[in-house]
Design an enzyme around this catalytic site. Sequence first.
Site, PDB file in Angstrom:
ATOM      1  N   GLY A 198       0.826  -1.202   0.000  1.00 36.04           N
ATOM      2  CA  GLY A 198       0.000   0.000   0.000  1.00 36.04           C
ATOM      3  C   GLY A 198       0.858   1.247   0.000  1.00 36.04           C
ATOM      4  O   GLY A 198       2.075   1.208   0.192  1.00 36.04           O
ATOM      5  N   CYS A 199       0.204   2.366  -0.234  1.00 29.55           N
ATOM      6  CA  CYS A 199       0.930   3.626  -0.393  1.00 29.55           C
ATOM      7  C   CYS A 199       1.560   4.108   0.908  1.00 29.55           C
ATOM      8  O   CYS A 199       2.748   4.405   0.959  1.00 29.55           O
ATOM      9  CB  CYS A 199       0.003   4.688  -0.987  1.00 29.55           C
ATOM     10  SG  CYS A 199      -1.585   4.846  -0.156  1.00 29.55           S
ATOM     11  N   TYR A 200       0.749   4.190   1.963  1.00 30.32           N
ATOM     12  CA  TYR A 200       1.319   4.602   3.248  1.00 30.32           C
ATOM     13  C   TYR A 200       2.405   3.626   3.717  1.00 30.32           C
ATOM     14  O   TYR A 200       3.462   4.053   4.184  1.00 30.32           O
ATOM     15  CB  TYR A 200       0.233   4.688   4.318  1.00 30.32           C
ATOM     16  CG  TYR A 200      -0.762   5.819   4.188  1.00 30.32           C
ATOM     17  CD1 TYR A 200      -0.358   7.150   4.271  1.00 30.32           C
ATOM     18  CD2 TYR A 200      -2.116   5.570   4.052  1.00 30.32           C
ATOM     19  CE1 TYR A 200      -1.282   8.185   4.203  1.00 30.32           C
ATOM     20  CE2 TYR A 200      -3.052   6.594   3.983  1.00 30.32           C
ATOM     21  CZ  TYR A 200      -2.627   7.905   4.059  1.00 30.32           C
ATOM     22  OH  TYR A 200      -3.542   8.924   4.006  1.00 30.32           O
TER      23      TYR A 200
ATOM     24  N   THR B 280       4.433   1.827   2.020  1.00 25.11           N
ATOM     25  CA  THR B 280       5.679   1.963   1.269  1.00 25.11           C
ATOM     26  C   THR B 280       6.522   3.108   1.818  1.00 25.11           C
ATOM     27  O   THR B 280       7.714   2.944   2.120  1.00 25.11           O
ATOM     28  CB  THR B 280       5.373   2.198  -0.228  1.00 25.11           C
ATOM     29  OG1 THR B 280       4.778   1.017  -0.765  1.00 25.11           O
ATOM     30  CG2 THR B 280       6.633   2.544  -1.004  1.00 25.11           C
TER      31      THR B 280
END
Lengths: 337, 337, 337, 337
Positions: D153-155, D157
């Site tokens: 996921g973005c957060y 990473t």
Amino acid sequence: MLNTVIIGASGYTGAELAKMVSRHPQLLLRGLYVSAASVDAGKLLSDLHGQLKGIVDLPLLPLTDIKATAASADIVLLATAHEVSHDIAAAFLTAGCQVFDLSGAFRVKADDFYRQYYGFEHQYSEWLESAVYGLAEWNADAIHQAQLIAVPGCYPTASQLALKPLVVAELLDPQQWPVINAVSGVSGAGRKASMINSFCEVSLQAYGLFTHRHQPEIAHHLNCDVIFTPHLGNFKRGILATITAKLAVGVTVKDVTAAMESAYLQTTDQHAVRLLGNKTVQLDDVVGSCFCDIGWQVQGEHIILTAAIDNLLKGASSQAMQCINIRNGFPQLTALV
Amino acid sequence: MLNTVIIGASGYTGAELAKMVSRHPQLLLRGLYVSAASVDAGKLLSDLHGQLKGIVDLPLLPLTDIKATAASADIVLLATAHEVSHDIAAAFLTAGCQVFDLSGAFRVKADDFYRQYYGFEHQYSEWLESAVYGLAEWNADAIHQAQLIAVPGCYPTASQLALKPLVVAELLDPQQWPVINAVSGVSGAGRKASMINSFCEVSLQAYGLFTHRHQPEIAHHLNCDVIFTPHLGNFKRGILATITAKLAVGVTVKDVTAAMESAYLQTTDQHAVRLLGNKTVQLDDVVGSCFCDIGWQVQGEHIILTAAIDNLLKGASSQAMQCINIRNGFPQLTALV
Amino acid sequence: MLNTVIIGASGYTGAELAKMVSRHPQLLLRGLYVSAASVDAGKLLSDLHGQLKGIVDLPLLPLTDIKATAASADIVLLATAHEVSHDIAAAFLTAGCQVFDLSGAFRVKADDFYRQYYGFEHQYSEWLESAVYGLAEWNADAIHQAQLIAVPGCYPTASQLALKPLVVAELLDPQQWPVINAVSGVSGAGRKASMINSFCEVSLQAYGLFTHRHQPEIAHHLNCDVIFTPHLGNFKRGILATITAKLAVGVTVKDVTAAMESAYLQTTDQHAVRLLGNKTVQLDDVVGSCFCDIGWQVQGEHIILTAAIDNLLKGASSQAMQCINIRNGFPQLTALV
Amino acid sequence: MLNTVIIGASGYTGAELAKMVSRHPQLLLRGLYVSAASVDAGKLLSDLHGQLKGIVDLPLLPLTDIKATAASADIVLLATAHEVSHDIAAAFLTAGCQVFDLSGAFRVKADDFYRQYYGFEHQYSEWLESAVYGLAEWNADAIHQAQLIAVPGCYPTASQLALKPLVVAELLDPQQWPVINAVSGVSGAGRKASMINSFCEVSLQAYGLFTHRHQPEIAHHLNCDVIFTPHLGNFKRGILATITAKLAVGVTVKDVTAAMESAYLQTTDQHAVRLLGNKTVQLDDVVGSCFCDIGWQVQGEHIILTAAIDNLLKGASSQAMQCINIRNGFPQLTALV
């Protein structure tokens, strides 16, 4: 009617003050001043801030004769640079004016503080000693009797209003420093041209890590160490502070709520803090207003608080006006809602 | 591999050029230059433009010896101020370099134009005479043979790409001037600190009414009078032009569409104009890209055209790269898509 | 004190109205209503619009008994959809209420207008006939005596306030239609979820070319054909209109200025138009305010006018309040500055 | 050439993937698919994402026959909802395709995780067991040999790339949980209409306090408890994470720098992490790029780290592409710089 003058009226906080004073039923806006050397001297305030056309069309006068200005004023608002406030406040105070200083020049009574964080030696230790910190919801009694009120900084206002009820009620674990992350709009840097404020260069970022002068202001007045990380956001106005802390053993969300309500719901006079409990605090709800919204959530030993203010209002000008109101016995939010 | 240097590499268009050149399979980025007096001399380009870290980490060299720089280069990109381009282009041309000038210094061959609109007397009338206007989709043959290419301004590119097919096909009423309203992102003003670009001061507004130097550039190259009103928008990049014009008697939307397709769909080489017909042109579809999107609607005698480009790309750097590609026989959009 | 109710109070204009009414010294906010079917019925207005916490904490009542609501009200503000205003206005009017309708339901007295532009047949031709168009600076006398005031749309307000002095003074060339390009903030589309309003999809663009319903509203009330092209901008509030027109033979900037001053500087009561002459009109100067700023420049036979308003205020709610003030003999800008 | 299909191609990450695949020299974009029930089936991808016109003009096909689609593909990119990825991945895997899943369906191997955080029971425990977590800079060896890669996921990473070097080197005080505050652009919520994403409703705010599903993803893969507070920012793309942590006794900034360099500067293949040391990490430096910028400062026992990524690229699509490159032996940043 109390005669009111604004020194340093050309900036963003000065313009907000001018609007409030002109709207206040017990204040008379007697004069707007800028430094005698300012390129803005002689212009109308509304030439610089077009939204004031038809509302405040007064000229910006050069501050050449402080004594005469002081003689014309009951109330002096200093929306000036820290060094300027430091230099000129005494003249107004000696003349008997009430002085509300929006700069950092009289906020912290600690050795070496001004040398270390503001780059100058403080020359007015007696006035510094007598100054009252204008955190309106907490220091009303002292503000009511003070002659010199040091209006708090924008980050410190949001941070303290959220944390102070917990510190006072001793709900925090003293071993672990609260972590304050706050994002401010670009107006926090003032009205000036610089690469950092240049439209295309503005980008969300943390800055001043471990070194921002608002960290010791917060820690000093909270009497609690904190880690404070300011951020620049891609918007004009507002501050959102997110605060993460560890609770003392056994403290529950009920204790937190009780502390908040004890701090902010016991008053008879309407003030500027709105308690949101576990509802979401949103920045835009406070932009353009005098309010500070505070929310909180607890899980296990940890608490997350969020607090939002308009940095130019509750973080500067409207808090100054709240202090004027408290000082002079007017309802706290006069001219503010 | 063609050795390529960029003069004035520290600004927004310079940074875009550096990225494109470094990505181009037939170009070698030989050097980035700034004025010898620049505070940026000696820094890495990626210190100023953090997005280039790991992509273009070359230093900004002071341009102290034009002859030596010219000797190292096959291709020179001038991303310099108008006066600087005017002053230095000849040295590179004399040395035999291909010169692609992104400034206004060689765009318009008209008496008094530079005195009136740029504030200087043009000293290089022969080079001005030989310069080819780099509107890529229209002047490819001339560009292919030119040594000096004057890359069009941002507003003129959007305006002309939309209007030129109609002017060439004589579809417009010659009695009524087309009205061009265009909104540009703030990057159009370049990379510098100023109150007008200061984040909190940026506000949608028209400016330069009747006096902007891009009006005569558009009128000159279109061979058609126009009213041109630029606007500053509250965004970083992009230009949207909305053009209202009166059609010649009897002209229908079919004629307009035929003119557009004749202008832009007859080519074998892919270029940078995308025809949207009656679909909505949206600014964000072109931001970050080399394309110009054009749409149109007709009602009765009137036509409204909309055109969108990235002001730093099709309005500057990617159009310069298109010209390099055309000049040297590479596919037009090499390094651009 | 005049009892005031707001129907359709949950949207952006409803929230602005609630704030103004609650601040007005002669109005009493008696009730906020939404459609009985609304998911918002029963919520507090400040649950939907957090900035109203502590300012307007009233509930949104379902409008189930119009007669009872009408009986409780002297003044009714309709911030409802066009069809809803059309359907319910008569009941309030018959009950004797003053009705201020912010929708388009009673703005234009022209055959086929509602069928063509709003998609419904108008059923209340007598009320439509009696309705006064609430362009405050121009129709004060009629507003003062009306029972039903049709508050103008946002684009028409900005466009007419700028153009009407020139049309009335016959300064425009009747052969050439003025070209109005206007950019509106996203709030103009109302408070609802849709892809077009989705944050990541919003992008500067023209829309409704030749077909927007505000074109005939402007043309009808100006009595002058116009080309009107609305644009969606990437900001929340405000409209900037840029108007290009051809002057009648011999008309000079002095004539224009005289017409503007005749229209807007002859009044004794302060109104909401500010004349800027050749100074720059900036959108942010009017956002959050009740004012319309107008500027103009002339060159040869052409004039460019710019006008800016807050679309939710002078383009809707504050103009409705101006009409209430005019209708009831209060100073025009009561509760607005 | 490897045949590549994208499932769920209509969203923001799907569009980014389509652009990358079409630009990749060793991949062939064989098909774009959406759910058979999608209103977008049959449209061109460039109808939904106008910036792709002329770049990727393929249609969105309804996914009606997974077997046939699987048979046509060497590589399958799942840019689908968590439940959809969960349901369809096995069919592609069984057919022998490499599967790169951008959803959360195969990221965390922990009991009850999917029931608690995603609201469904995981039915494919064997595939879940075999899935490799695609944090490219850390798991290259495993990715190279995997058939199913769960792209982070973005957060997570941004958070892990900053913290993992310190956790691995055991530089953090195990008694105190790192505090991660992160601000994401609105595109993180996907392409859809909702009030929360509505332009006028977007306002900086914290959300999901103590309950966001990315907290356990981060804690699980870091093997370290963390407090994670996501925020919605008023911008389209990008994530900035600010992480405050306590260092183990005696740890200095040199140890931190050594750990960072050991993690990210020992590789031969260029990857997507850029180390900025004590320089300022700015969000706009990574927007539109595949990079993660990381900076850090130490004072006494505390460290503040900042990390920035483009949430749709390094937080989704470009990381998926990095994984494809690693899996197939191409240089990691192929098609990404």
